[in-house]
Design an enzyme around this catalytic site. Structure first.
Site, PDB file in Angstrom:
ATOM      1  N   CYS A 187       0.809  -1.225   0.000  1.00  0.00           N
ATOM      2  CA  CYS A 187       0.000   0.000   0.000  1.00  0.00           C
ATOM      3  C   CYS A 187       0.838   1.270   0.000  1.00  0.00           C
ATOM      4  CB  CYS A 187      -0.937   0.011   1.194  1.00  0.00           C
ATOM      5  SG  CYS A 187      -2.047  -1.392   1.166  1.00  0.00           S
ATOM      6  N   HIS A 198      -3.722   7.120   1.042  1.00  0.00           N
ATOM      7  CA  HIS A 198      -3.936   5.814   0.418  1.00  0.00           C
ATOM      8  C   HIS A 198      -5.357   5.383   0.743  1.00  0.00           C
ATOM      9  CE1 HIS A 198      -4.068   1.616  -0.283  1.00  0.00           C
ATOM     10  NE2 HIS A 198      -3.965   1.293   0.989  1.00  0.00           N
ATOM     11  N   ASN A 232     -10.017  -0.530  -2.556  1.00  0.00           N
ATOM     12  CA  ASN A 232      -8.603  -0.319  -2.197  1.00  0.00           C
ATOM     13  C   ASN A 232      -7.741  -0.937  -3.302  1.00  0.00           C
ATOM     14  OD1 ASN A 232      -6.005  -0.628  -1.158  1.00  0.00           O
ATOM     15  ND2 ASN A 232      -6.704  -1.141   0.911  1.00  0.00           N
TER      16      ASN A 232
HETATM   17  O1  UT7 Z   1      -4.679  -1.039   2.604  1.00  0.00           O
HETATM   18  C1  UT7 Z   1      -3.877  -1.644   3.559  1.00  0.00           C
HETATM   19  C2  UT7 Z   1      -4.283  -1.275   4.912  1.00  0.00           C
HETATM   20  N1  UT7 Z   1      -5.562  -1.885   5.212  1.00  0.00           N
HETATM   21  C3  UT7 Z   1      -6.341  -1.324   6.109  1.00  0.00           C
HETATM   22  O2  UT7 Z   1      -6.016  -0.277   6.620  1.00  0.00           O
HETATM   23  C4  UT7 Z   1      -7.602  -2.052   6.483  1.00  0.00           C
HETATM   24  C5  UT7 Z   1      -7.832  -1.915   7.958  1.00  0.00           C
HETATM   25  N2  UT7 Z   1      -8.967  -2.693   8.454  1.00  0.00           N
HETATM   26  C6  UT7 Z   1     -10.240  -2.466   8.096  1.00  0.00           C
HETATM   27  O3  UT7 Z   1     -10.495  -1.631   7.258  1.00  0.00           O
HETATM   28  C7  UT7 Z   1     -11.342  -3.220   8.816  1.00  0.00           C
HETATM   29  O4  UT7 Z   1     -10.778  -3.962   9.868  1.00  0.00           O
HETATM   30  C8  UT7 Z   1     -12.150  -4.163   7.883  1.00  0.00           C
HETATM   31  C9  UT7 Z   1     -13.029  -3.338   6.967  1.00  0.00           C
HETATM   32  C10 UT7 Z   1     -11.229  -5.037   7.087  1.00  0.00           C
HETATM   33  C11 UT7 Z   1     -13.070  -5.067   8.704  1.00  0.00           C
HETATM   34  O5  UT7 Z   1     -13.905  -4.293   9.539  1.00  0.00           O
HETATM   35  P1  UT7 Z   1     -14.032  -4.671  11.081  1.00  0.00           P
HETATM   36  O6  UT7 Z   1     -14.993  -3.725  11.654  1.00  0.00           O
HETATM   37  O7  UT7 Z   1     -12.650  -4.675  11.653  1.00  0.00           O
HETATM   38  O8  UT7 Z   1     -14.675  -6.099  11.032  1.00  0.00           O
HETATM   39  P2  UT7 Z   1     -14.144  -7.457  11.633  1.00  0.00           P
HETATM   40  O9  UT7 Z   1     -13.017  -8.004  10.820  1.00  0.00           O
HETATM   41  O10 UT7 Z   1     -13.911  -7.316  13.106  1.00  0.00           O
HETATM   42  O11 UT7 Z   1     -15.393  -8.385  11.441  1.00  0.00           O
HETATM   43  C12 UT7 Z   1     -16.625  -8.135  12.125  1.00  0.00           C
HETATM   44  C13 UT7 Z   1     -17.633  -9.184  11.723  1.00  0.00           C
HETATM   45  C14 UT7 Z   1     -17.107 -10.610  11.832  1.00  0.00           C
HETATM   46  O12 UT7 Z   1     -18.175 -11.432  12.253  1.00  0.00           O
HETATM   47  P3  UT7 Z   1     -18.332 -11.870  13.797  1.00  0.00           P
HETATM   48  O13 UT7 Z   1     -17.056 -12.591  14.125  1.00  0.00           O
HETATM   49  O14 UT7 Z   1     -18.477 -10.597  14.560  1.00  0.00           O
HETATM   50  O15 UT7 Z   1     -19.539 -12.730  13.779  1.00  0.00           O
HETATM   51  C15 UT7 Z   1     -16.744 -10.965  10.422  1.00  0.00           C
HETATM   52  O16 UT7 Z   1     -16.812 -12.344  10.170  1.00  0.00           O
HETATM   53  O17 UT7 Z   1     -18.005  -9.004  10.364  1.00  0.00           O
HETATM   54  C16 UT7 Z   1     -17.809 -10.246   9.641  1.00  0.00           C
HETATM   55  N3  UT7 Z   1     -17.406  -9.921   8.280  1.00  0.00           N
HETATM   56  C17 UT7 Z   1     -18.299  -9.667   7.302  1.00  0.00           C
HETATM   57  N4  UT7 Z   1     -19.636  -9.649   7.283  1.00  0.00           N
HETATM   58  C18 UT7 Z   1     -20.236  -9.339   6.119  1.00  0.00           C
HETATM   59  C19 UT7 Z   1     -16.164  -9.800   7.785  1.00  0.00           C
HETATM   60  N5  UT7 Z   1     -16.223  -9.469   6.501  1.00  0.00           N
HETATM   61  C20 UT7 Z   1     -17.523  -9.387   6.170  1.00  0.00           C
HETATM   62  C21 UT7 Z   1     -18.208  -9.071   4.983  1.00  0.00           C
HETATM   63  N6  UT7 Z   1     -19.564  -9.066   5.007  1.00  0.00           N
HETATM   64  N7  UT7 Z   1     -17.563  -8.764   3.848  1.00  0.00           N
END
Ligand code: UT7
Length: 336
Positions: A114, A262, A292
């Site tokens: 990134c 980014h 992204n």
């Molecule tokens: O570009 C390089 C740098 N990258 C970044 O800066 C990305 C940084 N991270 C993020 O942007 C966020 O962490 C994400 C957008 C990737 C994820 O958001 P989050 O609020 O951290 O969600 P999470 O990973 O904690 O997941 C929450 C819930 C989980 O379910 P449970 O365990 O709470 O039942 C996941 O399984 O959401 C679920 N989940 C989804 N649900 C529907 C994960 N992905 C999805 C999805 N659709 N696509």
């Protein structure tokens, strides 16, 4: 010592638009989750066989070179940033040299994910500052879509990433108060595996191991991201590295005319905007349309902002990136 300045910029994204609704047909996800967590509404995916990381880079580069008003043979060096090269080796830099029909100038590939484009700009800037080169082509390009796990197992990563390319020509600037004022680069390999694609690699598992094991549960050849961990580090490092750049040039956040972060996640950009008390017209985001695109996200956003007339001579433009490695960086520009 010279400075360098951006004299031409261009971008290319595939025509194929993939909406959140489209993804919800492939995996258990929905528009509301994706928009709420990331701000993304749609992204572009290549049609396999139509374009690659290198060919998209070439298309963006052609536009940048034309806008720079130079002939391709005036390019002295090529820097190509990507995490999704066409081949394991050689890297795409040489493919660009070949496909653009440029004479046998040097070509280097940057593997900083990134923050690859910011690293690439910094490299190019040093070559120009030292007087070694006059015009350097810097490209960021990615094809993510063909390597993502498009099932519910991969949804935490797959909904975020999109394909595209951006390019700039960096050229010599004699006035040291204009152009790239400074660049700031960092890494913290302690967290290398928190956002990574482990296999195939010569270190742990090569392609032959994957084929031999033929394990349907194996996800080591898909990208992995510890989302919340990455998010927490991103907001801190983005802020730090922007401040580092401003301080180096005796500037304040209020001096920023346009911040191009980014495009990792709209929520991260909004956090930074609030932290630095920037108005909506001081931060450019397009993750809503393209997702992204890793090394391509900054040059795509910069070009789009420039095309909209949002980048003018004399403006203070700040580029900042954070991602896998972890690596992060910023670039402070007085637009010339
Ligand atoms: O570009 C390089 C740098 N990258 C970044 O800066 C990305 C940084 N991270 C993020 O942007 C966020 O962490 C994400 C957008 C990737 C994820 O958001 P989050 O609020 O951290 O969600 P999470 O990973 O904690 O997941 C929450 C819930 C989980 O379910 P449970 O365990 O709470 O039942 C996941 O399984 O959401 C679920 N989940 C989804 N649900 C529907 C994960 N992905 C999805 C999805 N659709 N696509």
């Amino acid at each position: 010592m010279y400075n360098s300045k951006i004299t031409g910029l261009g971008f290319f994204v595939p025509d194929n638009v993939v909406t959140n609704e489209d993804l919800s047909k492939l995996m258990d996800t929905d528009d509301e989750w994706i928009q709420e967590r990331t701000g993304i509404q749609e992204r572009r995916h290549v049609i396999k066989g139509d374009d690659t990381t290198a060919t998209m880079g070439v298309k963006a580069a052609r536009i940048a070179i034309e806008r720079a008003g130079i002939d391709k043979d005036e390019i002295d060096f090529i820097v190509f940033a990507t995490l999704s090269p066409d081949y394991y080796f050689p890297g795409p830099g040489v493919l660009v040299q070949r496909d653009l029909g440029i004479k046998t100038v040097g070509a280097i590939d940057v593997r900083n994910q990134c923050s690859g484009f910011v690293y690439g700009i910094s490299l190019a800037d040093q070559f120009i500052k030292s007087g070694m080169y006059k015009n350097v082509l810097v490209i960021g390009s990615e094809v993510h879509s063909t390597g993502l796990d498009m099932t519910t197992r991969g949804r935490g990563v797959s909904v975020i990433f999109g394909d595209g390319a951006g390019a700039v020509v960096l050229s010599r600037e004699e006035d040291n108060s204009k152009g790239i004022l400074s660049t700031h680069l960092h890494s913290e390999g302690e967290h290398a595996e928190e956002l990574s694609l482990i296999a195939p690699g010569m270190g742990k598992r090569w392609v032959l191991d994957i084929i031999k094991e033929n394990d349907p549960e194996d996800s080591s050849y898909y990208p992995y991201m510890n989302g919340q961990f990455v998010f927490k580090h991103a907001v801190v490092r983005f802020s730090e590295v922007i401040m580092e750049g401003l301080k180096k040039n005796s500037l304040e956040p209020s001096d920023i005319d346009l911040l191009i972060p980014h495009q990792a996640n709209l929520r991260i950009a909004q956090f930074i905007q609030r932290k630095f008390r920037l108005k909506d017209n001081q931060v450019y985001n397009n993750i809503m349309k393209y997702g992204n695109t890793t090394a391509a996200s900054i040059p795509i956003a910069l070009t789009e902002a420039w095309e909209k007339g949002m980048v003018k001579k004399g403006d203070l433009v700040v580029l900042a990136a954070f991602g896998s490695g972890f690596t992060w960086g910023s670039c402070i520009i007085r637009w010339a």
